[in-house]
Scaffold this active site. Structure first.
Site, PDB file in Angstrom:
ATOM      1  N   ASN A   9       0.937  -1.113  -0.101  1.00 33.46           N
ATOM      2  CA  ASN A   9       0.151  -0.044  -0.118  1.00 33.46           C
ATOM      3  C   ASN A   9       0.972   1.110   0.152  1.00 33.46           C
ATOM      4  O   ASN A   9       1.416   1.307   0.798  1.00 33.46           O
ATOM      5  CB  ASN A   9      -0.905  -0.237   1.194  1.00 33.46           C
ATOM      6  CG  ASN A   9      -1.906   1.129   1.420  1.00 33.46           C
ATOM      7  OD1 ASN A   9      -1.922   2.140   0.598  1.00 33.46           O
ATOM      8  ND2 ASN A   9      -2.555   1.000   2.507  1.00 33.46           N
ATOM      9  N   LYS A  11       0.021   3.974   0.189  1.00 33.96           N
ATOM     10  CA  LYS A  11      -0.747   5.115   1.095  1.00 33.96           C
ATOM     11  C   LYS A  11      -0.672   6.588   0.268  1.00 33.96           C
ATOM     12  O   LYS A  11      -0.883   6.832  -0.648  1.00 33.96           O
ATOM     13  CB  LYS A  11      -0.283   5.316   2.577  1.00 33.96           C
ATOM     14  CG  LYS A  11      -0.405   3.888   3.061  1.00 33.96           C
ATOM     15  CD  LYS A  11      -0.085   3.761   4.748  1.00 33.96           C
ATOM     16  CE  LYS A  11      -0.585   2.330   5.135  1.00 33.96           C
ATOM     17  NZ  LYS A  11      -0.508   2.391   6.759  1.00 33.96           N
ATOM     18  N   HIS A  93      -9.786  -0.131   5.264  1.00 33.87           N
ATOM     19  CA  HIS A  93      -8.355   0.066   5.924  1.00 33.87           C
ATOM     20  C   HIS A  93      -8.531   0.863   6.990  1.00 33.87           C
ATOM     21  O   HIS A  93      -9.453   1.817   7.302  1.00 33.87           O
ATOM     22  CB  HIS A  93      -7.412   0.717   4.837  1.00 33.87           C
ATOM     23  CG  HIS A  93      -6.036   0.884   5.306  1.00 33.87           C
ATOM     24  ND1 HIS A  93      -5.550   1.510   6.338  1.00 33.87           N
ATOM     25  CD2 HIS A  93      -4.922  -0.172   5.194  1.00 33.87           C
ATOM     26  CE1 HIS A  93      -4.251   1.365   6.718  1.00 33.87           C
ATOM     27  NE2 HIS A  93      -3.831   0.170   5.899  1.00 33.87           N
ATOM     28  N   GLU A 141      -4.952  -6.445  10.479  1.00 31.66           N
ATOM     29  CA  GLU A 141      -3.974  -5.331  11.122  1.00 31.66           C
ATOM     30  C   GLU A 141      -4.125  -4.582  12.348  1.00 31.66           C
ATOM     31  O   GLU A 141      -4.886  -3.782  12.210  1.00 31.66           O
ATOM     32  CB  GLU A 141      -3.919  -4.144   9.873  1.00 31.66           C
ATOM     33  CG  GLU A 141      -3.502  -4.623   8.473  1.00 31.66           C
ATOM     34  CD  GLU A 141      -3.042  -3.388   7.600  1.00 31.66           C
ATOM     35  OE1 GLU A 141      -1.868  -3.333   7.232  1.00 31.66           O
ATOM     36  OE2 GLU A 141      -3.909  -2.522   7.528  1.00 31.66           O
ATOM     37  N   ILE A 146       0.308  -0.322  13.229  1.00 34.32           N
ATOM     38  CA  ILE A 146       0.639   0.139  11.763  1.00 34.32           C
ATOM     39  C   ILE A 146       1.433   1.314  11.767  1.00 34.32           C
ATOM     40  O   ILE A 146       1.549   2.475  12.667  1.00 34.32           O
ATOM     41  CB  ILE A 146      -0.713   0.633  10.971  1.00 34.32           C
ATOM     42  CG1 ILE A 146      -1.648  -0.609  10.810  1.00 34.32           C
ATOM     43  CG2 ILE A 146      -0.591   1.257   9.752  1.00 34.32           C
ATOM     44  CD1 ILE A 146      -3.071  -0.239  10.412  1.00 34.32           C
ATOM     45  N   GLY A 181       3.526  -3.395  10.270  1.00 31.29           N
ATOM     46  CA  GLY A 181       5.067  -3.399  10.660  1.00 31.29           C
ATOM     47  C   GLY A 181       5.969  -4.539   9.858  1.00 31.29           C
ATOM     48  O   GLY A 181       6.895  -4.804  10.423  1.00 31.29           O
TER      49      GLY A 181
HETATM   50  O1  G3H Z   1      -1.896  -0.850   4.393  1.00 34.21           O
HETATM   51  C1  G3H Z   1      -0.603  -1.411   4.919  1.00 34.21           C
HETATM   52  C2  G3H Z   1      -0.694  -1.278   6.439  1.00 34.21           C
HETATM   53  O2  G3H Z   1      -1.358  -0.423   6.948  1.00 34.21           O
HETATM   54  C3  G3H Z   1       0.387  -1.567   7.248  1.00 34.21           C
HETATM   55  O3  G3H Z   1       1.449  -0.193   7.478  1.00 34.21           O
HETATM   56  P1  G3H Z   1       2.890  -0.442   7.738  1.00 34.21           P
HETATM   57  O4  G3H Z   1       3.639  -1.672   6.799  1.00 34.21           O
HETATM   58  O5  G3H Z   1       3.530   0.840   7.332  1.00 34.21           O
HETATM   59  O6  G3H Z   1       2.974  -0.945   9.136  1.00 34.21           O
END
Ligand code: G3H
Length: 222
Positions: A9, A11, A93, A141, A146, A181
């Site tokens: 992702n 983001k 999400h 998650e 996260i 993570g």
């Molecule tokens: O969409 C991905 C998750 O929210 C995990 O995010 P992260 O890998 O930065 O902890």
């Protein structure tokens, strides 16, 4: 077991916009091709079309609204992301939560549009509930992990095992992803050993100095 799925992702990290998204896609495509693994990207909406046109890999929207095409303004419609080239979508999400009713509607619309679906959940109970909608994947998650750099597969393996049990007791066929993570091949191996089918991650790849090196490490123990 299904082919392991690594879904990244992007983001709204600047490191995941435009040209950066394309560089990560190029590495992901190459590494998936060299290994027996699926690697998908969930970029920002503006990058869905270019990634779909230039690369051969699953491209996911980060969210769709529980809204059908028509007189709505400022919403994300499943049919529109499909038309832009997305092959799947995240739903619910932790950073874009929906009510249970809207999870169901958004999921139904995504399915009708022909999108692969990943419903994100935050605990064992919501994982079990989401399984009733029969998505392709549920991504468990714990929100507090996260972006923490602390891997859920080490910090809270029990939530993964219990979520897999909860999901499989409702729908055997729904696959499960481990998220929060994740950043190394060891985390991916533990996630698979705990009975999940892959991982959902973001910062470990997107914010890395060398995303391709991290991707190579992620697949190294599969
Ligand atoms: O969409 C991905 C998750 O929210 C995990 O995010 P992260 O890998 O930065 O902890």
């Amino acid at each position: 077991m299904a082919t392991p799925f690594i879904l990244i992702n992007l983001k709204t990290y600047t490191e995941g916009f435009g040209h950066n998204a394309q560089k990560i896609a190029q590495s992901a495509e190459r590494i998936a091709h060299e290994n027996d693994v699926r690697i998908g990207l969930a970029p920002g909406y503006m990058d869905i079309h270019p990634l779909n046109v230039h690369y051969s890999l699953p491209v996911f929207a980060q969210h769709v609204d529980a809204v059908s095409p028509g007189a709505h303004t400022g919403h994300i419609v499943a049919e529109a992301v499909k038309a832009a080239g997305a092959t799947g979508t995240l739903i619910n999400h932790s950073e874009r939560r929906l009510t249970l009713a809207d999870v169901e509607s958004a999921h139904t619309m995504a399915r009708a549009a022909g999108l692969e679906t990943v419903i994100c959940t935050n605990n064992v109970a919501t994982s079990g509930a989401a399984a009733f909608f029969s998505p392709d994947y549920i991504a468990i998650e714990p929100p507090e992990l996260i972006g923490s750099g602390v891997s859920v597969s080490k910090a809270d393996p029990e939530i993964i095992e219990r979520s897999v049990e909860a999901v499989r007791s409702v729908r055997e066929t729904v696959k499960v992803l481990t998220g929060a993570g994740i950043s190394t091949g060891e985390c991916v191996k533990t996630a698979l050993d705990l009975g999940t089918d892959g991982v959902l991650l973001a910062s470990g790849v997107v914010k890395a100095k060398d995303p391709e090196a991290v991707l190579r490490d992620l697949v190294s123990k599969i």
